[in-house]
Motif scaffolding. Sequence first.
Motif, PDB file in Angstrom:
ATOM      1  N   VAL A  50       0.842  -1.195   0.000  1.00 16.92           N
ATOM      2  CA  VAL A  50       0.000   0.000   0.000  1.00 16.92           C
ATOM      3  C   VAL A  50       0.875   1.243   0.000  1.00 16.92           C
ATOM      4  O   VAL A  50       1.684   1.443   0.901  1.00 16.92           O
ATOM      5  CB  VAL A  50      -0.938   0.017   1.212  1.00 16.92           C
ATOM      6  CG1 VAL A  50      -1.753   1.286   1.225  1.00 16.92           C
ATOM      7  CG2 VAL A  50      -1.850  -1.186   1.161  1.00 16.92           C
ATOM      8  N   LEU A  52       1.166   5.322   0.102  1.00 16.84           N
ATOM      9  CA  LEU A  52       0.441   6.543   0.484  1.00 16.84           C
ATOM     10  C   LEU A  52       1.113   7.764  -0.127  1.00 16.84           C
ATOM     11  O   LEU A  52       0.989   8.860   0.398  1.00 16.84           O
ATOM     12  CB  LEU A  52       0.384   6.678   2.004  1.00 16.84           C
ATOM     13  CG  LEU A  52      -0.838   6.043   2.678  1.00 16.84           C
ATOM     14  CD1 LEU A  52      -0.764   6.219   4.185  1.00 16.84           C
ATOM     15  CD2 LEU A  52      -2.119   6.645   2.149  1.00 16.84           C
ATOM     16  N   VAL A  97      14.359   3.018  -3.497  1.00 16.21           N
ATOM     17  CA  VAL A  97      14.429   3.406  -2.081  1.00 16.21           C
ATOM     18  C   VAL A  97      13.351   2.688  -1.279  1.00 16.21           C
ATOM     19  O   VAL A  97      13.638   1.997  -0.299  1.00 16.21           O
ATOM     20  CB  VAL A  97      14.243   4.937  -1.929  1.00 16.21           C
ATOM     21  CG1 VAL A  97      14.285   5.327  -0.468  1.00 16.21           C
ATOM     22  CG2 VAL A  97      15.294   5.663  -2.725  1.00 16.21           C
ATOM     23  N   ARG A 100      13.268  -1.155  -0.433  1.00 15.42           N
ATOM     24  CA  ARG A 100      14.215  -1.752   0.511  1.00 15.42           C
ATOM     25  C   ARG A 100      13.441  -2.357   1.673  1.00 15.42           C
ATOM     26  O   ARG A 100      13.977  -3.126   2.454  1.00 15.42           O
ATOM     27  CB  ARG A 100      15.188  -0.688   1.056  1.00 15.42           C
ATOM     28  CG  ARG A 100      16.122  -0.113   0.029  1.00 15.42           C
ATOM     29  CD  ARG A 100      17.189  -1.083  -0.382  1.00 15.42           C
ATOM     30  NE  ARG A 100      18.099  -1.383   0.727  1.00 15.42           N
ATOM     31  CZ  ARG A 100      19.015  -2.335   0.683  1.00 15.42           C
ATOM     32  NH1 ARG A 100      19.133  -3.080  -0.382  1.00 15.42           N
ATOM     33  NH2 ARG A 100      19.811  -2.555   1.714  1.00 15.42           N
ATOM     34  N   THR A 101      12.189  -1.937   1.839  1.00 11.66           N
ATOM     35  CA  THR A 101      11.375  -2.423   2.950  1.00 11.66           C
ATOM     36  C   THR A 101      10.049  -2.926   2.385  1.00 11.66           C
ATOM     37  O   THR A 101       9.809  -2.892   1.198  1.00 11.66           O
ATOM     38  CB  THR A 101      11.070  -1.285   3.935  1.00 11.66           C
ATOM     39  OG1 THR A 101      10.357  -0.285   3.210  1.00 11.66           O
ATOM     40  CG2 THR A 101      12.322  -0.683   4.500  1.00 11.66           C
ATOM     41  N   LEU A 104       4.382  -1.938   6.606  1.00 16.52           N
ATOM     42  CA  LEU A 104       4.141  -0.599   7.132  1.00 16.52           C
ATOM     43  C   LEU A 104       5.288   0.345   6.827  1.00 16.52           C
ATOM     44  O   LEU A 104       5.081   1.534   6.602  1.00 16.52           O
ATOM     45  CB  LEU A 104       3.907  -0.657   8.643  1.00 16.52           C
ATOM     46  CG  LEU A 104       2.569  -1.255   9.076  1.00 16.52           C
ATOM     47  CD1 LEU A 104       2.452  -1.232  10.576  1.00 16.52           C
ATOM     48  CD2 LEU A 104       1.414  -0.509   8.434  1.00 16.52           C
ATOM     49  N   SER A 105       6.523  -0.166   6.811  1.00 15.87           N
ATOM     50  CA  SER A 105       7.664   0.703   6.522  1.00 15.87           C
ATOM     51  C   SER A 105       7.568   1.227   5.094  1.00 15.87           C
ATOM     52  O   SER A 105       7.860   2.401   4.837  1.00 15.87           O
ATOM     53  CB  SER A 105       8.979  -0.050   6.701  1.00 15.87           C
ATOM     54  OG  SER A 105       9.113  -0.470   8.032  1.00 15.87           O
ATOM     55  N   LEU A 107       4.829   1.747   3.466  1.00 11.21           N
ATOM     56  CA  LEU A 107       3.776   2.767   3.505  1.00 11.21           C
ATOM     57  C   LEU A 107       4.314   4.088   4.043  1.00 11.21           C
ATOM     58  O   LEU A 107       4.056   5.159   3.490  1.00 11.21           O
ATOM     59  CB  LEU A 107       2.636   2.230   4.378  1.00 11.21           C
ATOM     60  CG  LEU A 107       1.366   3.034   4.544  1.00 11.21           C
ATOM     61  CD1 LEU A 107       0.195   2.076   4.538  1.00 11.21           C
ATOM     62  CD2 LEU A 107       1.393   3.773   5.864  1.00 11.21           C
ATOM     63  N   MET A 108       5.114   4.014   5.112  1.00 16.59           N
ATOM     64  CA  MET A 108       5.663   5.231   5.704  1.00 16.59           C
ATOM     65  C   MET A 108       6.644   5.912   4.758  1.00 16.59           C
ATOM     66  O   MET A 108       6.662   7.141   4.637  1.00 16.59           O
ATOM     67  CB  MET A 108       6.354   4.906   7.029  1.00 16.59           C
ATOM     68  CG  MET A 108       5.379   4.671   8.166  1.00 16.59           C
ATOM     69  SD  MET A 108       6.099   3.721   9.516  1.00 16.59           S
ATOM     70  CE  MET A 108       7.539   4.660   9.893  1.00 16.59           C
ATOM     71  N   ILE A 109       7.471   5.111   4.080  1.00 20.51           N
ATOM     72  CA  ILE A 109       8.467   5.713   3.181  1.00 20.51           C
ATOM     73  C   ILE A 109       7.784   6.350   1.975  1.00 20.51           C
ATOM     74  O   ILE A 109       8.141   7.462   1.568  1.00 20.51           O
ATOM     75  CB  ILE A 109       9.496   4.656   2.735  1.00 20.51           C
ATOM     76  CG1 ILE A 109      10.330   4.255   3.933  1.00 20.51           C
ATOM     77  CG2 ILE A 109      10.393   5.196   1.635  1.00 20.51           C
ATOM     78  CD1 ILE A 109      11.296   3.142   3.663  1.00 20.51           C
ATOM     79  N   LEU A 111       4.859   7.584   1.924  1.00 17.85           N
ATOM     80  CA  LEU A 111       4.222   8.815   2.423  1.00 17.85           C
ATOM     81  C   LEU A 111       5.260   9.939   2.503  1.00 17.85           C
ATOM     82  O   LEU A 111       5.023  11.058   2.046  1.00 17.85           O
ATOM     83  CB  LEU A 111       3.604   8.552   3.801  1.00 17.85           C
ATOM     84  CG  LEU A 111       2.623   9.580   4.362  1.00 17.85           C
ATOM     85  CD1 LEU A 111       1.793   8.957   5.461  1.00 17.85           C
ATOM     86  CD2 LEU A 111       3.272  10.830   4.886  1.00 17.85           C
ATOM     87  N   ALA A 112       6.441   9.611   3.080  1.00 16.62           N
ATOM     88  CA  ALA A 112       7.482  10.634   3.218  1.00 16.62           C
ATOM     89  C   ALA A 112       7.951  11.111   1.847  1.00 16.62           C
ATOM     90  O   ALA A 112       8.107  12.312   1.617  1.00 16.62           O
ATOM     91  CB  ALA A 112       8.659  10.078   4.023  1.00 16.62           C
ATOM     92  N   LEU A 113       8.145  10.178   0.907  1.00 16.20           N
ATOM     93  CA  LEU A 113       8.574  10.563  -0.442  1.00 16.20           C
ATOM     94  C   LEU A 113       7.533  11.476  -1.090  1.00 16.20           C
ATOM     95  O   LEU A 113       7.866  12.485  -1.705  1.00 16.20           O
ATOM     96  CB  LEU A 113       8.776   9.317  -1.309  1.00 16.20           C
ATOM     97  CG  LEU A 113      10.012   8.476  -1.024  1.00 16.20           C
ATOM     98  CD1 LEU A 113       9.967   7.169  -1.813  1.00 16.20           C
ATOM     99  CD2 LEU A 113      11.262   9.251  -1.371  1.00 16.20           C
ATOM    100  N   VAL A 236      -6.359   5.665  -2.022  1.00 12.41           N
ATOM    101  CA  VAL A 236      -6.373   4.426  -1.240  1.00 12.41           C
ATOM    102  C   VAL A 236      -7.793   4.137  -0.751  1.00 12.41           C
ATOM    103  O   VAL A 236      -8.254   2.988  -0.785  1.00 12.41           O
ATOM    104  CB  VAL A 236      -5.389   4.525  -0.053  1.00 12.41           C
ATOM    105  CG1 VAL A 236      -5.533   3.332   0.869  1.00 12.41           C
ATOM    106  CG2 VAL A 236      -3.966   4.620  -0.558  1.00 12.41           C
TER     107      VAL A 236
ATOM    108  N   PRO B 219       5.719  13.855   8.033  1.00  9.35           N
ATOM    109  CA  PRO B 219       6.767  13.185   7.260  1.00  9.35           C
ATOM    110  C   PRO B 219       8.135  13.306   7.908  1.00  9.35           C
ATOM    111  O   PRO B 219       8.942  12.386   7.809  1.00  9.35           O
ATOM    112  CB  PRO B 219       6.739  13.884   5.895  1.00  9.35           C
ATOM    113  CG  PRO B 219       5.841  15.029   6.030  1.00  9.35           C
ATOM    114  CD  PRO B 219       4.989  14.847   7.215  1.00  9.35           C
ATOM    115  N   LEU B 222       8.273  10.660  10.413  1.00 10.12           N
ATOM    116  CA  LEU B 222       8.450   9.366   9.743  1.00 10.12           C
ATOM    117  C   LEU B 222       9.907   9.185   9.331  1.00 10.12           C
ATOM    118  O   LEU B 222      10.488   8.111   9.508  1.00 10.12           O
ATOM    119  CB  LEU B 222       7.547   9.271   8.508  1.00 10.12           C
ATOM    120  CG  LEU B 222       6.047   9.273   8.746  1.00 10.12           C
ATOM    121  CD1 LEU B 222       5.304   9.075   7.438  1.00 10.12           C
ATOM    122  CD2 LEU B 222       5.662   8.190   9.728  1.00 10.12           C
ATOM    123  N   ILE B 226      12.341   6.239  10.347  1.00  4.92           N
ATOM    124  CA  ILE B 226      12.918   5.373   9.309  1.00  4.92           C
ATOM    125  C   ILE B 226      14.451   5.386   9.420  1.00  4.92           C
ATOM    126  O   ILE B 226      15.098   4.353   9.342  1.00  4.92           O
ATOM    127  CB  ILE B 226      12.491   5.853   7.910  1.00  4.92           C
ATOM    128  CG1 ILE B 226      10.993   5.616   7.710  1.00  4.92           C
ATOM    129  CG2 ILE B 226      13.277   5.136   6.828  1.00  4.92           C
ATOM    130  CD1 ILE B 226      10.409   6.382   6.546  1.00  4.92           C
TER     131      ILE B 226
END
Lengths: 326, 283
Positions: A50, A52, A97, A100-101, A104-105, A107-109, A111-113, A236, B219, B222, B226
Amino acid sequence: MKPLLVLVVAAAAMPLLLPGEFYLAIATQVLVYGLFAVSVNLIAGYCGMVSLGHAAFLGISGYAFALLSVGAGWPIWAATTAALGLTSLTGAMFGLVALRTSGLSFLMITLALGQIVWGIAFRYVDLTNGENGISLPRPDGVLLHGTGLYYLCLAVTAGCMLFVTVLTRSPLGAAMQGVRDQPRRMSTLGYDVWAIRYVSYVLSALLAAASGILYMLTFRFISPHALSLTVSSEAVLMVIAGGLGTTFGPLLGAALVVLLKNVASAYTDRWPTLLGLIFLFIIVVVPEGLLPGARRLLGALKARVVAPDNIGANLTRASRIEGARQ
Amino acid sequence: MFWINGLLNSLAFGAILFLLAVGFSLIFGLMRVANLAHGAIFMLGGYIATSMIGFGFLAAVLAAALACAAFGGLVERSLIRRLAGRELAQVLGTLGLAFIIADQCLLVWSGDPIAQPAPALLRGTVEVAGVVFPAYRLALIAIAAIALAAIWLLVERTTLGARIRAAVDDREMARAMGIPVSRLFTTVFCLGAGLAGMGGALAAPVMSVYPGLDAEMLPLALLVVILGGIGSLSGAFVGSLLIGLIYTFGQMLLPDLAYVILFLPMVVVLAARPQGLFGRHMA
């Protein structure tokens, strides 16, 4: 394949049936967001990852198209090709990038990207005109009328849905769903789990890029809002509301969200609150999607009305109470 | 001079990030819940503090922290618990919640940024070796250091901390040993939300509070988690410092591209250690 054909025919008749331009514009929006949801469904529904941050791809494609066609004066086909290529390239980079995970990781990455790209659109004013966004001039030729635009969106969205349908029935599609359900087993069987996820992710970015072009042609305006977390989350929500990993789910979910948004805007400007409430409702009440969920709820209701003293119903109730105690 | 000031600002921003990220990381480490409402709770804390400033700064910060802690507990009891065992549903639930909180804040506190005065005691500057520092930023760094020490003591030196560590390592076994894991979940959620609320209240005099603050901070939190590794206290600490430094200096040197620069540490760390600098490998 057959339901898709029926749907396309029905959708093609839409401009004749709808009472006016306004409704046609909404139908067009459903197709644009539907394609965007299809792209999220490809990676989330069929591959189990998933994201985000998918609005970033819609946005990069839209901005690239706008800057190249208006700013640099490129012809539309060249701007489209370049926007699709650039977005796929970004997807290929982000994939290295984020993949690599997983879980949930991931999903978090993503989101950050996505927020990083949003930040660029917002802050890099020299390029993106910041908060004021970029407008396209009035189009000419076939896109001048709503009907032409509608048929273009229909052709692209239906084509992409056909592509996804064929893909998911191909060996690669089977491998994707295998990776979604049993990554370890697939890895033991000799499949390259990473490569399968990577291909799905980049393809998904490409589809999102196509929806970005349609977005620009439809709204003729883009601002950082198009890249925001809200837009990624709406996609989503569309996919989950329609049913993860189904062919028509994303389109159904898009229709639901776009209609709700338009109806709600007439009564309230608290759309984010409503969006949040819909999120909670779907997740808590019908997590498997609206159609299967409604069927299940109806079934449960019927069972209760028809046979309230049925032993089976009592057993279920008892086990439910037992479950609640634990 | 430029560098020393930048360093101080980075540390102060890192302190705020730490208060935000450490709670996120604790909750994730213990419960495997990525609480995407964390940024919104941070903003809520800031707003509550601006409304309570009439009772004094300390009271405003305390009120924000307590209100957010209570809210966090409520969320855990009513929503997270209902969705137990469904990771994706929990994440999306907190995301929906984040939209609702942010929108209601907009309704209550309007769209204009609200500036918060620093407490009178810390409004001045401190001169060290000929260099002038704003006192409030120094205080922020001190508070974050105290919070770090307090959380470390809590986790490593108390019975509650031992139980949390046990539940992080093996939830089922901890339950079997008679540790009330579900009550621990509520406690940690309260703690995390309270820290985020306190962070928002303490950040208000530096950043002021405005709509969109949540989407800006989430973010960053996060990224901290990370980079540092999920569930790791030292990871949250080092990650906050790193992101604070990179973000602050990025904004000073290349204001247009400060966000892009955040991309770099993430690429480097994920390439070398996907589980984060201090993270343990999780299946």
